[in-house]
Motif scaffolding. Structure first.
Motif, PDB file in Angstrom:
ATOM      1  N   CYS A  85     -19.189-109.992  29.579  1.00  0.00           N
ATOM      2  CA  CYS A  85     -20.425-109.519  28.331  1.00  0.00           C
ATOM      3  C   CYS A  85     -21.450-110.685  28.467  1.00  0.00           C
ATOM      4  O   CYS A  85     -21.463-112.030  28.936  1.00  0.00           O
ATOM      5  CB  CYS A  85     -19.200-110.462  27.036  1.00  0.00           C
ATOM      6  SG  CYS A  85     -19.738-110.420  25.106  1.00  0.00           S
ATOM      7  N   LYS A 132     -23.461-101.553  25.732  1.00  0.00           N
ATOM      8  CA  LYS A 132     -22.376-101.845  25.260  1.00  0.00           C
ATOM      9  C   LYS A 132     -21.289-103.336  25.754  1.00  0.00           C
ATOM     10  O   LYS A 132     -20.300-104.408  24.597  1.00  0.00           O
ATOM     11  CB  LYS A 132     -21.435-101.004  25.902  1.00  0.00           C
ATOM     12  CG  LYS A 132     -21.222 -99.231  25.758  1.00  0.00           C
ATOM     13  CD  LYS A 132     -20.071 -98.488  26.179  1.00  0.00           C
ATOM     14  CE  LYS A 132     -20.037 -97.431  26.084  1.00  0.00           C
ATOM     15  NZ  LYS A 132     -19.321 -96.519  26.489  1.00  0.00           N
ATOM     16  N   ASP A 135     -23.284-108.876  22.988  1.00  0.00           N
ATOM     17  CA  ASP A 135     -22.711-109.664  21.685  1.00  0.00           C
ATOM     18  C   ASP A 135     -24.036-108.953  20.006  1.00  0.00           C
ATOM     19  O   ASP A 135     -24.648-107.883  20.479  1.00  0.00           O
ATOM     20  CB  ASP A 135     -22.126-110.771  22.397  1.00  0.00           C
ATOM     21  CG  ASP A 135     -23.760-112.056  22.156  1.00  0.00           C
ATOM     22  OD1 ASP A 135     -24.995-111.338  22.221  1.00  0.00           O
ATOM     23  OD2 ASP A 135     -23.522-113.086  21.903  1.00  0.00           O
ATOM     24  N   PHE A 136     -23.009-109.446  19.049  1.00  0.00           N
ATOM     25  CA  PHE A 136     -24.138-109.500  18.293  1.00  0.00           C
ATOM     26  C   PHE A 136     -25.476-110.381  18.158  1.00  0.00           C
ATOM     27  O   PHE A 136     -26.258-109.493  17.609  1.00  0.00           O
ATOM     28  CB  PHE A 136     -23.112-110.323  16.644  1.00  0.00           C
ATOM     29  CG  PHE A 136     -23.655-109.781  15.378  1.00  0.00           C
ATOM     30  CD1 PHE A 136     -24.112-108.322  14.960  1.00  0.00           C
ATOM     31  CD2 PHE A 136     -24.864-110.577  15.239  1.00  0.00           C
ATOM     32  CE1 PHE A 136     -24.164-108.234  13.357  1.00  0.00           C
ATOM     33  CE2 PHE A 136     -25.240-109.898  14.048  1.00  0.00           C
ATOM     34  CZ  PHE A 136     -25.367-109.721  13.278  1.00  0.00           C
ATOM     35  N   GLU A 180     -25.162 -94.827  21.693  1.00  0.00           N
ATOM     36  CA  GLU A 180     -24.283 -96.111  21.625  1.00  0.00           C
ATOM     37  C   GLU A 180     -25.159 -97.142  20.743  1.00  0.00           C
ATOM     38  O   GLU A 180     -25.267 -97.805  20.473  1.00  0.00           O
ATOM     39  CB  GLU A 180     -24.029 -96.693  22.917  1.00  0.00           C
ATOM     40  CG  GLU A 180     -23.222 -98.271  22.839  1.00  0.00           C
ATOM     41  CD  GLU A 180     -22.355 -97.930  22.337  1.00  0.00           C
ATOM     42  OE1 GLU A 180     -22.195 -99.497  21.975  1.00  0.00           O
ATOM     43  OE2 GLU A 180     -21.826 -97.810  21.861  1.00  0.00           O
ATOM     44  N   GLN A 183     -24.705 -98.016  17.572  1.00  0.00           N
ATOM     45  CA  GLN A 183     -23.858 -99.030  17.085  1.00  0.00           C
ATOM     46  C   GLN A 183     -22.615 -98.377  16.282  1.00  0.00           C
ATOM     47  O   GLN A 183     -22.515 -98.961  14.989  1.00  0.00           O
ATOM     48  CB  GLN A 183     -24.845 -99.542  16.973  1.00  0.00           C
ATOM     49  CG  GLN A 183     -25.797-101.096  17.616  1.00  0.00           C
ATOM     50  CD  GLN A 183     -24.984-101.307  18.426  1.00  0.00           C
ATOM     51  OE1 GLN A 183     -23.581-102.261  18.488  1.00  0.00           O
ATOM     52  NE2 GLN A 183     -25.056-101.089  19.940  1.00  0.00           N
ATOM     53  N   ASP A 185     -20.283 -97.153  16.174  1.00  0.00           N
ATOM     54  CA  ASP A 185     -19.043 -98.083  16.716  1.00  0.00           C
ATOM     55  C   ASP A 185     -17.973 -99.261  16.230  1.00  0.00           C
ATOM     56  O   ASP A 185     -16.893 -99.499  15.894  1.00  0.00           O
ATOM     57  CB  ASP A 185     -18.551 -97.602  18.000  1.00  0.00           C
ATOM     58  CG  ASP A 185     -18.368 -96.413  18.388  1.00  0.00           C
ATOM     59  OD1 ASP A 185     -18.445 -95.266  17.539  1.00  0.00           O
ATOM     60  OD2 ASP A 185     -18.139 -96.133  19.566  1.00  0.00           O
ATOM     61  N   ARG A 186     -19.073 -99.907  15.554  1.00  0.00           N
ATOM     62  CA  ARG A 186     -19.421-101.343  15.441  1.00  0.00           C
ATOM     63  C   ARG A 186     -19.033-101.481  13.416  1.00  0.00           C
ATOM     64  O   ARG A 186     -20.060-101.029  13.597  1.00  0.00           O
ATOM     65  CB  ARG A 186     -20.081-102.289  16.116  1.00  0.00           C
ATOM     66  CG  ARG A 186     -20.305-102.014  17.423  1.00  0.00           C
ATOM     67  CD  ARG A 186     -21.346-103.286  18.202  1.00  0.00           C
ATOM     68  NE  ARG A 186     -21.211-103.005  19.543  1.00  0.00           N
ATOM     69  CZ  ARG A 186     -21.798-103.814  20.401  1.00  0.00           C
ATOM     70  NH1 ARG A 186     -22.203-105.120  20.356  1.00  0.00           N
ATOM     71  NH2 ARG A 186     -22.322-103.662  21.976  1.00  0.00           N
ATOM     72  N   LYS A 187     -18.087-102.336  13.622  1.00  0.00           N
ATOM     73  CA  LYS A 187     -18.304-102.162  12.258  1.00  0.00           C
ATOM     74  C   LYS A 187     -19.263-103.413  11.495  1.00  0.00           C
ATOM     75  O   LYS A 187     -18.727-104.603  11.367  1.00  0.00           O
ATOM     76  CB  LYS A 187     -16.962-102.740  11.809  1.00  0.00           C
ATOM     77  CG  LYS A 187     -15.729-101.722  12.307  1.00  0.00           C
ATOM     78  CD  LYS A 187     -16.040-100.493  11.941  1.00  0.00           C
ATOM     79  CE  LYS A 187     -14.361 -99.324  12.418  1.00  0.00           C
ATOM     80  NZ  LYS A 187     -14.873 -97.956  11.957  1.00  0.00           N
ATOM     81  N   TYR A 188     -20.601-103.284  11.558  1.00  0.00           N
ATOM     82  CA  TYR A 188     -20.819-103.954  11.414  1.00  0.00           C
ATOM     83  C   TYR A 188     -21.227-104.189   9.208  1.00  0.00           C
ATOM     84  O   TYR A 188     -21.222-102.644   8.610  1.00  0.00           O
ATOM     85  CB  TYR A 188     -22.629-103.254  11.160  1.00  0.00           C
ATOM     86  CG  TYR A 188     -22.871-103.837  13.075  1.00  0.00           C
ATOM     87  CD1 TYR A 188     -22.441-104.940  13.728  1.00  0.00           C
ATOM     88  CD2 TYR A 188     -23.388-102.944  14.296  1.00  0.00           C
ATOM     89  CE1 TYR A 188     -22.693-105.349  15.442  1.00  0.00           C
ATOM     90  CE2 TYR A 188     -24.148-102.986  14.972  1.00  0.00           C
ATOM     91  CZ  TYR A 188     -23.312-104.480  15.726  1.00  0.00           C
ATOM     92  OH  TYR A 188     -23.912-104.632  16.889  1.00  0.00           O
ATOM     93  N   LYS A 193     -26.997-102.751   9.029  1.00  0.00           N
ATOM     94  CA  LYS A 193     -26.572-101.006   8.850  1.00  0.00           C
ATOM     95  C   LYS A 193     -28.496-101.027   8.495  1.00  0.00           C
ATOM     96  O   LYS A 193     -28.793 -99.701   8.763  1.00  0.00           O
ATOM     97  CB  LYS A 193     -25.738-100.728   8.561  1.00  0.00           C
ATOM     98  CG  LYS A 193     -24.379-100.705   9.022  1.00  0.00           C
ATOM     99  CD  LYS A 193     -23.256-100.037   8.404  1.00  0.00           C
ATOM    100  CE  LYS A 193     -21.990 -99.916   9.231  1.00  0.00           C
ATOM    101  NZ  LYS A 193     -21.381 -99.002   8.242  1.00  0.00           N
TER     102      LYS A 193
END
Length: 1146
Positions: A85, A132, A135-136, A180, A183, A185-188, A193
């Protein structure tokens, strides 16, 4: 333990990293990759920076190395990043910038560098792993305003790679990185968003244009499915992130609260897009073009691409409807058009998306879905003819599927649309369904369906039942026509049937050009009404069909059967100017008789009649048993068309009758005719009285004879006599029409009452003459074969009296043992009171006897002279060379007694025999017609009549005597097909009458055949391969086959046999066509059993292997034209005959 393992790993990797820092080689990079391969994720995270450091050092070197080294470096970095990561922003930014700069051209950073595809793919895959693994915090910094240039450069490079590179894996990898970047797939949270949407909105124009170009490229490339699928996935996620109604509203609200509190860099601030109403309106109008471009792949051959397009359209409608208001119609068309997709997953997914979209329209400010569908359907109906004329087949199919989808979604709410825009929609369908009538085969093909055995209700199993193939001007794909049928049936299912029928009929009255298409639509509309059965609107199945539907169909039946529709000119005739269809003068070649009538006109009329017949069958299928009241109105016209000479009309009538039988619970067409025979016979009789206005009425009787059994015979006796009478009145212009009926009558009699073998006489013949020559089956003979008695083949019952000759051909009169046709319902009975008498040697005539064979006179020399004198007298009597003094009293007594015996018999004969005799009499007069087709039909009728009279010699032989003079003229006919048919009929006549025609055949026919074969052999000797397909070659084959059968049947010998052998063996030449050689060899094989010596002499004269010496000096040597062992063109076939062992020379 963990610290010790970490120390051990570090100690193992340190020398490798140091060595790689000093020496930048592929071997050191490979060693580093092997050192980290298989490490667990937690250890890889701790060693991440240490391992990446030497790799980053090499990438920052100004010295350029080989491309393979950079590929290994980026692959190693991708491996490390995928298993760890990234938390440090400086390291992320350094790696990100280094990779993006490596992709860009040093001289022009806006273009992609000319690196190898492998290296570009490695860089893109490394960037994807880097993104990928971030991190955030890294993502938040990446989408900040300050990083907008870096992000924009990366997006630009990857879009150029996806658009310009040829490598499909590289394209897919570039699109994957951009996916990608969204984003998704990531639960923002919503605020994140919104931030992502604000940043990515800056790239919306370039990204959507590039993706639309990528999606709408060559859609026929089979391997581009994944490329299209990933591009659509990126477009879906990107547009949703930027144009989502909820996120855009949140962004606007956030901008109002923040105002200008944040002082950002003015230059960077200008790059940020403010998603205000003006920008959204301008963007929505520009994206409408992009949406139209993307929707062009809605007819893609891959279901995966169509499914991805459905997901994109459904997502846009559900989340971005407000911001893409101008594109809602196009997006909705994608979902509606895919409702009828062949792949179930695509169609079900479209249905789910539509339901979801309809549920989102519950707000007060939203337009109802029905209103949108009606508007789109009206627009589509206006543009439908243009789109069907200008687009390709795949697009046409989608447009029609879209029409079907709109109609199915409207459902029961369609009546309002039909009242307002129904005429426009129906007119568009009529224009789209315009048919092509240029195919000559529509009117050229002749009827091949035969009634005997064809009345079963499964027409799919018959190879001759080929329904009308419809050709359309504006499309050729059958799937398009099926969808148009489905559209018409939807109209019939959901719409008001009377309203639709009235509107379509109004269109037919506008122009005759629209009539076939309108009839085609009416048939499908009525067929669609059958789907209403069992719907909730009907309380029970007993309510079907309703009175309104019955009255509508009754009105349509009257319209269909009107003379202006059902009785049209379908072929060029001499009287076509009077609009009368005369089958007697129809030809396979079309002759234009006027400027107004052409092949296309005849084709259009033919297709229209076929569609009307299909409609009658559809009506019966819809109404079921309720169709019975209309059956009396439609049965006669359908049978009339079943007898039509045009194949497509006859086939359409046959299929319609099969459907009617099934609907009305008839087992077959024969049962349908039998149950309604009284009505049909009465209708035929009434129309024959006004034949000038009903010239097709004999065809109905012809069809009844074809499809019925002998039970019909008692009902049609009077009608057959009427046919014969009308033929006498119209023999000049309608002979072909009536002869077709009489020909079918003779065939029916043969089929109903086949000739019966005389088993007992055959057994006696075999006992008396065990060496009797076998009888050859004639060409075209379909009845039972009569047994031969060794001399004449004619059987005569014995009364103990001698029957005198009639002075011409040795015909035999009167016998109480002959078979007679019994009552029509019981068949024939066989009567025989005696046994067959022996041959007397004069023309093979049979004399009556008392049941015992006469003793042989060969042992008694005293009785030889009277026997010879009697033989000479009988032969002289048979040839007609007699005077009154030569007739003895015994002959007169015998003749009078025989006459009395005949008078005492039953003079009544079955009606079938009477009809056959009358038919033969008419054939006598029509054999000399100028119409070659009529002459062939008459000859075929004579053949069938001879077979029907096979067991009635007393009636057959006088009839053969009557027709012989015009019949023999057919062997010198100008049409070779007529000669060929005459040869077939001659073979049947000889088989049925024995050697009754022997002298006539030898005198009138054989010389003509021999002359023709001699002359034609010189032509075929030099002909090429194409000669095999000519009428002359087929006539030669037929003549040779008939010669062989005549030799055996008539027992020819002497000079006649020798001359025939000379002709036959001449075709043994290897220079002759193969089929003619084969026929000649078959004849020689047959003759070997009865004339082996003559045949051996002929063959030896052509070729011999040895010299033959007389057994005694008293015999003179035989002189042959051939020399010993000298091979020639006959050698191969002669040797093949001799080796077969079928004959031996004496």
């Amino acid at each position: 333990m963990s610290s010790m393992l970490k120390s051990g790993l570090f100690e193992r990797l340190r020398p490798i990293c140091v060595q790689l820092t000093r020496e930048h080689t592929r071997e050191n990079v490979t060693a580093l990759f092997q050192g980290i391969n298989g490490l667990e994720r937690k250890y890889m995270q701790e060693l991440q920076e240490y391992v990446l450091f030497p790799l980053r050092i090499i990438l920052k070197q100004e010295k350029k190395y080989a491309g393979e080294l950079y590929v290994d470096i980026y692959q190693c970095m991708e491996y490390v990043l995928a298993r760890s990561c990234v938390t440090r922003w400086d390291m992320f930014l350094d790696i990100f910038n280094t990779a993006c700069m490596a992709l860009s051209d040093p001289s022009d950073p806006s273009k992609v560098s000319s690196l190898s595809e492998e290296l570009k793919l490695a860089i893109v895959q490394m960037l994807l792993s880097l993104l990928k693994s971030s991190d955030f915090n890294i993502i938040e910094n990446l989408f900040a305003v300050g990083c907008l240039p870096v992000l924009g450069h990366a997006v630009s490079m990857l879009l150029n790679i996806a658009d310009q590179e040829r490598s499909r894996p590289l394209k897919i990898a570039a699109v994957g990185f951009l996916i990608e970047l969204c984003q998704d797939d990531r639960k923002y949270c919503t605020s994140m968003k919104v931030k992502l949407g604000d940043t990515l909105a800056s790239f919306l124009p370039g990204l959507t244009i590039t993706l639309s170009r990528l999606i709408s490229c060559d859609t026929h490339q089979g391997q581009a499915v994944i490329q299209f699928q990933t591009a659509l996935d990126l477009l879906t996620k990107y547009m949703r992130l930027v144009l989502d109604d909820v996120l855009v509203a949140e962004s606007q609200s956030k901008s109002k609260h923040q105002g200008h509190s944040v002082q950002a860099n003015t230059k960077l601030e200008s790059l940020v897009v403010q998603r205000n109403p003006d920008w959204l309106k301008n963007t929505g109008s520009k994206l409408a073009v992009i949406v139209k471009q993307v929707t062009k792949v809605r007819s893609h051959s891959s279901w995966k691409v169509r499914l991805a397009l459905v997901d994109w359209a459904g997502t846009m409608l559900h989340h971005c409807r407000g911001n893409l208001e101008e594109s809602v119609s196009d997006l909705l068309a994608v979902l509606v058009g895919r409702l009828g997709d062949d792949y179930p997953k695509v169609s079900s997914h479209s249905r789910q998306r539509l339901d979801k979209f309809a549920a989102s329209l519950d707000g007060k400010q939203c337009r109802p879905l029905v209103e949108m569908l009606e508007e789109n359907l009206y627009s589509l109906s206006m543009s439908l003819p243009r789109q069907m004329n200008t687009t390709d087949e795949e697009e046409k199919l989608f447009v029609v599927q879209l029409l079907v989808g709109y109609l199915e979604l409207l459902g029961d709410q369609m009546d309002g649309l039909l009242l307002s825009h129904g005429r426009r929609l129906l007119m568009s369908l009529v224009q789209v369904l315009e048919m092509d009538y240029s195919d000559i085969r529509i009117v050229e093909e002749r009827t091949t369906i035969t009634g005997d055995g064809a009345s079963a209700l499964n027409p799919d199993t018959s190879p001759n039942v080929l329904p009308l193939r419809k050709y359309f001007k504006h499309f050729h794909d059958t799937q398009i026509y099926k969808q148009l049928q489905r559209a018409c049936r939807c109209l019939g299912h959901y719409g008001s049937t009377p309203l639709l029928v009235d509107q379509v009929l109004d269109i037919t009255y506008m122009s005759g050009t629209y009539k076939p298409q309108a009839i085609l639509m009416l048939n499908d509309i009525i067929s669609g009404t059958a789907e209403k059965k069992g719907t909730p609107t009907l309380s029970s199945s007993a309510d079907w069909p309703d009175h309104q539907l019955q009255s509508t169909i009754s009105m349509l039946v009257e319209e269909y059967l009107s003379p202006g529709n059902f009785y049209l000119v379908t072929m060029a005739t001499e009287e076509s100017g009077k609009h009368q269809q005369v089958p007697g003068s129809s030809l396979r070649a079309i002759t234009l008789v006027s400027n107004e009538e052409s092949v296309s006109v005849y084709n259009r009329n033919t297709v229209l009649i076929c569609l009307l017949l299909e409609g009658l069958g559809t009506f019966a299928k819809v109404l079921g048993r309720s169709y019975l009241p209309l059956l009396m109105q439609t049965l006669y016209p359908m049978l009339e068309k079943l007898g039509d000479n045009t194949a497509v009309i006859s086939t359409a009538a046959y299929l319609s009758l099969c459907t009617t039988c099934t609907a009305c619970n008839y087992r077959s067409i024969a049962e349908l005719i039998q149950k309604n025979a009284d009505y049909l016979v009465n209708a035929i009789s009434l129309r024959l009285r006004h034949f000038h206005d009903n010239q097709q009425s004999p065809l109905v009787l012809k069809v009844m004879l074809q499809y019925s059994s002998s039970d019909l015979l008692p009902l049609i006796d009077d009608t057959i006599q009427e046919i014969l009478d009308v033929l006498d009145d119209h023999h000049l212009d309608q002979a072909v029409l009536f002869m077709g009926v009489l020909h079918e009558l003779t065939k029916a009699i043969v089929r109903w009452f086949p000739p019966v073998k005389q088993h007992e006489v055959t057994a006696n013949t075999q006992e008396e003459e065990p060496n009797d020559r076998s009888e050859v089956q004639p060409q075209g003979y379909t009845g039972e074969k009569k047994p031969s008695d060794g001399s004449e083949g004619r059987q005569q019952g014995n009364t103990g009296e001698k029957v005198p000759s009639d002075g011409s051909e040795g015909r035999q009169q009167g016998n109480t043992g002959e078979k007679e046709l019994s009552d029509r319902s019981e068949g024939r009975q066989q009567g025989n009171t005696g046994e067959k008498g022996p041959s007397d040697g004069s023309e093979g005539r049979q004399q009556g006897n008392t049941g015992e064979k006469e003793p042989s006179d060969e042992s008694d020399g005293g009785t030889l002279l009277p026997f010879i004198l009697q033989y000479c007298q009988q032969k002289k009597l048979a040839s007609g060379d007699v005077t009154e003094e030569d007739i003895t009293d015994n002959d007169i007594i015998d003749g009078s007694e025989t006459t009395q015996d005949v008078d005492k018999g039953d003079n009544s004969e079955p009606n079938t025999i009477k009809f056959l005799k009358q038919v033969m009499i008419r054939c006598k007069h029509l054999l000399s017609s100028h119409n070659a087709r009529l002459r062939i039909l008459v000859l075929d009728t004579i053949s069938q009549a001879c077979q029907a009279l096979a067991d009635h010699t007393n009636e057959l032989l006088p009839l053969l005597h009557e027709i012989w003079v015009p019949f023999r003229a057919r062997f010198i006919d100008e049409e070779k097909l007529v000669i060929k048919k005459a040869l077939e009929v001659l073979s049947v006549m000889v088989c049925m009458s024995g050697d009754f025609l022997k002298q006539r055949v030898v005198k009138d026919v054989l010389p003509v055949i021999r002359t023709f074969l001699d002359k034609q052999s010189q032509i075929s000797l030099q002909a090429g391969q194409a000669y095999l397909y000519t009428v002359s070659c087929r006539l030669q084959q037929q003549a040779l086959q008939v010669l062989g059968s005549l030799i055996v049947q008539l027992g020819l010998s002497g000079n006649c046999l020798d001359s025939i052998l000379g002709v036959c063996v001449s075709y043994l030449s290897t220079r002759q066509p193969k089929p003619l050689q084969q026929v000649s060899m078959e004849i020689c094989t047959q003759l070997a059993a009865i004339a082996s010596d003559e045949l051996w002499l002929r063959l030896t004269d052509l070729y011999r292997e040895e010299d033959y010496t007389p057994p005694h000096p008293i015999f003179s040597p035989v002189k042959f034209h051939s020399k010993v062992g000298c091979q020639n063109e006959f050698t191969d076939n002669i040797l093949r005959l001799r080796r077969s062992g079928n004959f031996k020379g004496t």
